[in-house]
Design a protein around this motif. Structure first.
Motif: not given
Lengths: 336, 352
Positions: B230, B335, B209, B234, B226, B123, B127, B212-213
């Motif tokens: 995130c 993602c 991750w 988590w 964001s 993240i 992010f 995703l971020s």
């Protein structure tokens, strides 16, 4: 097809460098660009003028293939921007308004990064970056972090950034925004000399008509997504104000609103169409007439015993064009 | 343009900065030669991303955090293990791996730390991948260059992931080396392989991750939004998800002697739990680092009867975690696919 792939000129001689045909862009129900057709020849400096939200930036994005037109065609350097944006971006430089740089890198490093993205070999990139930094007057600041640059310096660095790839045309979105008057003058001179020296085609958009008229060969007035007028500045004012009544402004001394008295005094003058005054400036009376009857107006006002402080025939300058079309349309245009 | 050869050459040029394509050069044009000499934009962005990460304070802080937890868990694990050395043979087999899995009472083991801090790492590096460029006004400048949009996303991902991978391997080998010094026992080749696979797995886990971020950085214009979302996801997965699973699955069957019902319920709970990437990761790491783990699901007595209670060979452990690994990669790809779709459709205007 082969010529296009190799990046050599696919544009035949005599074809305009930028050609928009019936271009339309809709955002939902809102029409940002409405049936726009425009062509710009090589070596020309073209000014796209209009208020905020007129669709200038959208048009520019479509030229670079960054936005997809709802209908119509865009050809830049002989290439369809919507289909092959990469080929267009290889040959056209674009300076967005309020351009940003990586603030923890120096100005030089920022330029070298752009060169890498354009596949320019490192040695040549370094040479060209130095050359451009000198040309735009940032030689001393080349090793300083871009975060320390002032707005005007950023804009000039942006110009160098755009020129790194040796473009055939550059598109500048609001290049003069937020710079002090002296900075604007220098920047515009720089753009003009670049265009003249290297035969560069320049398209710049602005809402500050009186600034860019100094360097533009042709301008297009762009309001609410459509092109209202096109041509040199002189052609424009003729085009926009043909058949308009002549306007005379009279300033009357004394207290209170002189409107009623002036209207009465001018009732006998032949050729006067309308007499009005603005609420915030009651002393200033605007008279529209079908022909030049300024002398009769002066005589009538003085004859009625009023104090005539000044009398002027109104000329339609560029600011008037601006006021009339841009400010007048403001209420409807700010929707974007 | 659409000839397969050209496509292949394009892919090659993109990933290797354009080495000479073997023996098929005559068709190459002068323009293509020039491109080959200068390297691909994709690699240029990756280089810049890596140098940005390595220079940033954020990365230094994250590395320091990881290093501290590594050393702390190493210390407690080794002191707990020293007293346990040579009690019996079962303990001594794969003794070295215990360095990563044994907890010393007060501190959790290394793998727990990785599964907890790994997401933070992903993240932390992802992010603001896209939205910070957008708000700084550099994204529109970058999009005006002749590069593909997907190159930007790919390069952001590859750049951050390679930084993370290098860090994981460095830390992992550091812990191994210190372990040898502290314990005086060298790892067996199989243990080394298990550890290398574990580090790879951790990189894949952090990759999820990161993906995703990056997705959220494409979706949200504000970096703070964001980052917060995130962290929210988590925390959701590490704290609330198991509660939610219990809630959804409901209580077990009323009759505890009904083996079939019990198994069905347990499998249902496991299936739900395995949606969470951290569950997948912990199952996979446990299997890899604790070779005596023979199965991840419930086993009936009939299945256990006759089984030899010995550790699994590496190949079998790997086979056992294969679904977990593919699941994690699949979740990362989902993602990534969503961020692709979002990013391709976005209009890049300056600073908005």
């Amino acid at each position: 097809m082969a010529a296009v792939v190799n990046g050599t000129a696919a544009r035949t001689d005599g074809e305009p460098l930028i050609q928009l045909t019936n271009l339309t862009k809709m955002y939902g129900d809102f029409t940002a660009v409405n049936n726009l057709s425009l062509s710009i020849s090589p070596g020309e400096i073209f000014g796209l003028l209009g208020p905020n939200g007129a669709g200038k930036s959208t048009t520019i994005l479509m030229m670079l293939g960054l936005a997809e037109p709802t209908s119509g065609k865009v050809r830049v350097c002989g290439v369809d921007s919507t289909r092959q944006p990469l080929l267009v971006k290889r040959r056209v430089g674009y300076l967005p308004d309020d351009v940003g740089f990586y603030e923890d890198r120096t100005g030089l490093e920022n330029l070298l990064y752009t060169a890498e993205l354009n596949r320019i070999p490192p040695a040549e990139a370094r040479r060209r970056a130095r050359e451009l930094l000198e040309r735009i007057g940032l030689k001393e600041a080349a090793e300083k972090r871009a975060g320390t640059y002032s707005r005007g310096m950023r804009q000039r660095l942006g110009l160098a950034d755009v020129l790194m790839k040796k473009p055939e045309a550059i598109i500048l979105d609001e290049p003069t925004l937020g710079i002090d008057p002296e900075g604007v003058r220098e920047l515009l001179q720089l753009i003009r000399s670049l265009s003249r020296d290297e035969g560069l085609t320049v398209l710049l958009s602005s809402h500050q008509l009186h600034q860019v008229q100094q360097i533009c060969d042709r301008v297009g007035l762009f309001v609410r997504g459509s092109l209202l007028a096109l041509g040199t500045v002189e052609e424009l004012s003729a085009q926009l104000f043909a058949g308009e009544p002549l306007v005379v402004e009279a300033e009357i001394g004394g207290d209170g609103s002189p409107l009623a008295a002036v209207t009465e005094a001018l009732a006998s003058v032949d050729g006067v169409l309308q007499v009005v005054s603005a609420a915030e400036q009651p002393q200033l009376v605007t008279v529209s007439c079908s022909r030049d009857v300024t002398a009769s107006i002066a005589r009538a006002i003085v004859g009625a015993g009023m104090e005539l402080l000044s009398l002027s025939k109104k000329r339609y300058g560029l600011d008037e064009i601006y006021h009339r079309y841009f400010e007048g349309g403001k209420r409807h245009d700010r929707a974007v | 343009m659409t000839e397969p050869f050209d496509v292949l050459r394009g892919i090659r040029a993109r990933f290797f900065g354009g080495g000479t394509p073997g023996g098929a050069a005559p068709a190459a044009t002068a323009a293509a030669e020039g491109e080959r000499a200068a390297g691909s934009p994709f690699l240029a962005i990756v280089r810049k991303e890596i140098s940005d990460h390595v220079r940033s304070w954020r990365y230094v802080i994250l590395v320091a955090l990881m290093l501290l937890t590594c050393l702390a868990s190493l210390y407690t694990a080794s002191s707990a293990m020293r007293s346990a050395v040579s009690t019996d043979n079962a303990v001594r087999s794969f003794f070295f791996l215990k360095l990563f899995t044994a907890s010393g009472g007060s501190l959790p083991p290394f793998i727990t730390f990785v599964s907890f801090l790994g997401p933070l790492l992903g993240i932390g590096l992802g992010f603001d991948a896209i939205n910070s460029e957008r708000s700084k006004g550099t994204l529109s400048r970058m999009m005006a260059q002749p590069i593909h949009r997907d190159d930007v996303l790919n390069a952001k991902f590859v750049g951050a992931l390679s930084v993370i991978g290098v860090m994981f391997f460095a830390l992992g080998f550091l812990v191994m080396g210190l372990g040898i010094v502290l314990l005086g026992i060298p790892p067996t080749p199989e243990e080394v392989w298990r550890l290398v696979l574990f580090l790879l797995l951790s990189t894949v886990y952090v990759g999820f991750w990161l993906g995703l971020s990056i997705l959220l950085s494409v979706r949200f214009r504000q970096a703070a939004t964001s980052a917060l979302s995130c962290i929210g996801i988590w925390i959701f997965f590490s704290v609330f998800f198991s509660m939610l699973v219990n809630l959804i699955a409901g209580p077990g069957p009323a009759d505890p002697n009904n083996a079939e019902a019990v198994i069905r319920h347990t499998q249902w709970v496991q299936l739900l739990e395995r949606i969470s990437p951290s569950q997948l990761f912990s199952e996979a790491t446990t299997t890899l680092l604790v070779p005596s783990v023979r199965a991840l699901g419930p086993l009936t007595m009939e299945q256990i009867v006759g089984a030899i209670p010995s550790p699994l060979p590496l190949g079998q452990s790997l086979l056992l975690v294969w679904p977990q690994l593919t699941c994690m990669i699949a979740e990362t790809l989902i993602c990534f696919a969503i961020s692709y779709v979002l990013f391709m459709r976005q209009e890049i205007r300056s600073r908005n």
